[in-house]
Enzyme design. Structure first.
Site, PDB file in Angstrom:
ATOM      1  N   ARG A  10       0.839  -0.939  -0.063  1.00 44.68           N
ATOM      2  CA  ARG A  10       0.098   0.080  -0.030  1.00 44.68           C
ATOM      3  C   ARG A  10       0.896   1.143  -0.055  1.00 44.68           C
ATOM      4  NH1 ARG A  10      -3.865   2.261   4.776  1.00 44.68           N
ATOM      5  NH2 ARG A  10      -4.923   3.788   3.793  1.00 44.68           N
ATOM      6  N   HIS A  11       0.418   2.236  -0.694  1.00 45.78           N
ATOM      7  CA  HIS A  11       1.396   3.485  -0.961  1.00 45.78           C
ATOM      8  C   HIS A  11       1.660   4.011   0.772  1.00 45.78           C
ATOM      9  CE1 HIS A  11      -2.024   6.166   0.090  1.00 45.78           C
ATOM     10  NE2 HIS A  11      -2.610   5.403  -0.563  1.00 45.78           N
ATOM     11  N   GLY A  12       2.815   4.774   0.382  1.00 46.09           N
ATOM     12  CA  GLY A  12       3.016   5.531   1.707  1.00 46.09           C
ATOM     13  C   GLY A  12       2.099   6.497   1.967  1.00 46.09           C
ATOM     14  N   SER A  14      -0.250   9.736   2.197  1.00 47.41           N
ATOM     15  CA  SER A  14      -0.183  10.797   1.511  1.00 47.41           C
ATOM     16  C   SER A  14      -0.448  12.205   2.389  1.00 47.41           C
ATOM     17  CB  SER A  14      -1.413  10.602   0.609  1.00 47.41           C
ATOM     18  OG  SER A  14      -2.487  10.807   1.232  1.00 47.41           O
ATOM     19  N   TRP A  16      -2.982  13.875   2.280  1.00 48.03           N
ATOM     20  CA  TRP A  16      -4.393  13.672   2.735  1.00 48.03           C
ATOM     21  C   TRP A  16      -4.524  12.548   3.901  1.00 48.03           C
ATOM     22  CZ3 TRP A  16      -8.951  14.833  -0.964  1.00 48.03           C
ATOM     23  CH2 TRP A  16      -8.872  16.370  -1.261  1.00 48.03           C
ATOM     24  N   ASN A  17      -3.812  11.589   3.704  1.00 55.23           N
ATOM     25  CA  ASN A  17      -3.833  10.527   4.953  1.00 55.23           C
ATOM     26  C   ASN A  17      -3.475  11.365   6.274  1.00 55.23           C
ATOM     27  OD1 ASN A  17      -2.410   7.882   2.940  1.00 55.23           O
ATOM     28  ND2 ASN A  17      -4.498   8.414   3.555  1.00 55.23           N
ATOM     29  N   GLY A  24      -9.797   8.996  -1.708  1.00 58.67           N
ATOM     30  CA  GLY A  24     -10.189   8.213  -2.816  1.00 58.67           C
ATOM     31  C   GLY A  24      -9.275   8.546  -4.097  1.00 58.67           C
ATOM     32  N   GLU A  89      -7.362   3.532  -5.800  1.00 54.87           N
ATOM     33  CA  GLU A  89      -8.274   3.579  -4.198  1.00 54.87           C
ATOM     34  C   GLU A  89      -9.770   3.694  -4.669  1.00 54.87           C
ATOM     35  OE1 GLU A  89      -8.895   2.603  -1.588  1.00 54.87           O
ATOM     36  OE2 GLU A  89      -7.586   3.776  -0.303  1.00 54.87           O
ATOM     37  N   ARG A 116     -17.057   3.885   5.380  1.00 60.17           N
ATOM     38  CA  ARG A 116     -15.458   3.279   5.201  1.00 60.17           C
ATOM     39  C   ARG A 116     -15.232   1.854   4.954  1.00 60.17           C
ATOM     40  NH1 ARG A 116     -11.078   4.161   8.848  1.00 60.17           N
ATOM     41  NH2 ARG A 116      -9.635   4.354   6.949  1.00 60.17           N
ATOM     42  N   ARG A 117     -16.058   1.011   5.790  1.00 51.78           N
ATOM     43  CA  ARG A 117     -15.638  -0.390   5.917  1.00 51.78           C
ATOM     44  C   ARG A 117     -16.754  -1.366   5.570  1.00 51.78           C
ATOM     45  NH1 ARG A 117     -11.268   0.997   5.976  1.00 51.78           N
ATOM     46  NH2 ARG A 117      -9.698   0.819   7.719  1.00 51.78           N
TER      47      ARG A 117
END
Length: 253
Positions: A10-12, A14, A16-17, A24, A89, A116-117
């Site tokens: 999974r990308h590092g 971001s 926005w994370n 998204g 995503e 989300r889930r």
């Protein structure tokens, strides 16, 4: 008996994370921490002496840059790379850009967890008035999509439904042909692949938290069924903390 190995990451983190926002399909950059996570992923792969034949990623720069960093750090930048929107995503629709903790405070943590889930409940759609509508829906990178393919929001079920055909038609045949595959993508598109590989239930996949920037290794048999549990390249404490951080994203502060 294991005959194939698959590595996914999974990308590092971001930007926005970092800001705890629903990202998204918005094309957020890696944060400084995310860039470091990608470098650590590269080092972990290098230490494990892993080599690849072909790589797959999304059309979003946070995943692409993570892959670049890994290939640079392992001296494999010459490898062929396939980019596809099908590994993007999940599209968070109208929630795109909103702070997750603020949304939880407003709508309740349970509602945010559902958005989300939950497996088959999508968030509200992104309409034309949304501040990021043009920068996503009218983007040149999606000009080749057929009518009905470009989403305005997605559930996890929707995300898997557009990612799995690419896995089945493009990636799986390469693995079966003996190619060593590396995938750099996103939490939910990777979740779809994990669900497929392990035959996980809808409920179980909802609770699976994949950490950012830590390589995931699968040993697979000829039918591409796991012969061992997934393992992470990294020390146990780092992996545990990363997974806890992902799980905490939808909680009100």
């Amino acid at each position: 008996m294991s005959t194939h190995r698959l590595v996914m990451v999974r990308h590092g983190e971001s930007t926005w994370n970092q800001e705890n926002r629903f990202c998204g399909w918005f094309d957020a950059e890696l944060s400084e921490k995310g860039a470091e996570e990608a470098k650590k992923a590269a080092q972990a792969i290098k230490d494990a002496k892993m080599e690849f034949d072909i790589c797959y990623t999304s059309v979003l720069k946070r995943a692409i840059r993570t892959l670049w960093t890994i290939l640079d750090g392992t001296d494999q930048m010459w490898l062929p790379v396939v980019r596809t929107w099908r590994l993007n995503e999940r599209h968070y629709g109208g929630l795109t850009g909103l702070n997750k903790a603020e949304t939880a405070a407003k709508h309740g943590e349970e509602q945010v967890k559902i958005w989300r889930r939950s497996f088959d409940i999508p968030p509200p759609p992104m309409d034309e008035k949304h501040p990021y509508y043009k920068s996503i829906s009218k983007e040149r990178r999606y000009a080749g999509l057929k009518a009905g393919e470009l989403p305005t929001c997605e559930s996890l079920k929707d995300t898997i439904a557009r990612a799995l055909p690419f896995w089945n038609d493009e990636i799986a045949p390469q693995i079966k042909a003996g190619k060593r595959v590396l995938i750099a993508a996103h939490g939910n598109s990777l979740r779809g692949i994990v669900k497929h590989l392990e035959g996980m239930s809808d409920q179980a996949i909802m609770e699976l938290n994949l950490p950012t920037g830590i390589p995931i290794v699968y040993e697979l048999d000829q039918a591409l069924k796991p012969t061992k549990p997934m393992r992470f390249l990294g020390d146990e404490e780092t992996v545990r903390k990363a997974m806890e951080a992902v799980a905490a994203q939808g909680k009100a502060k």
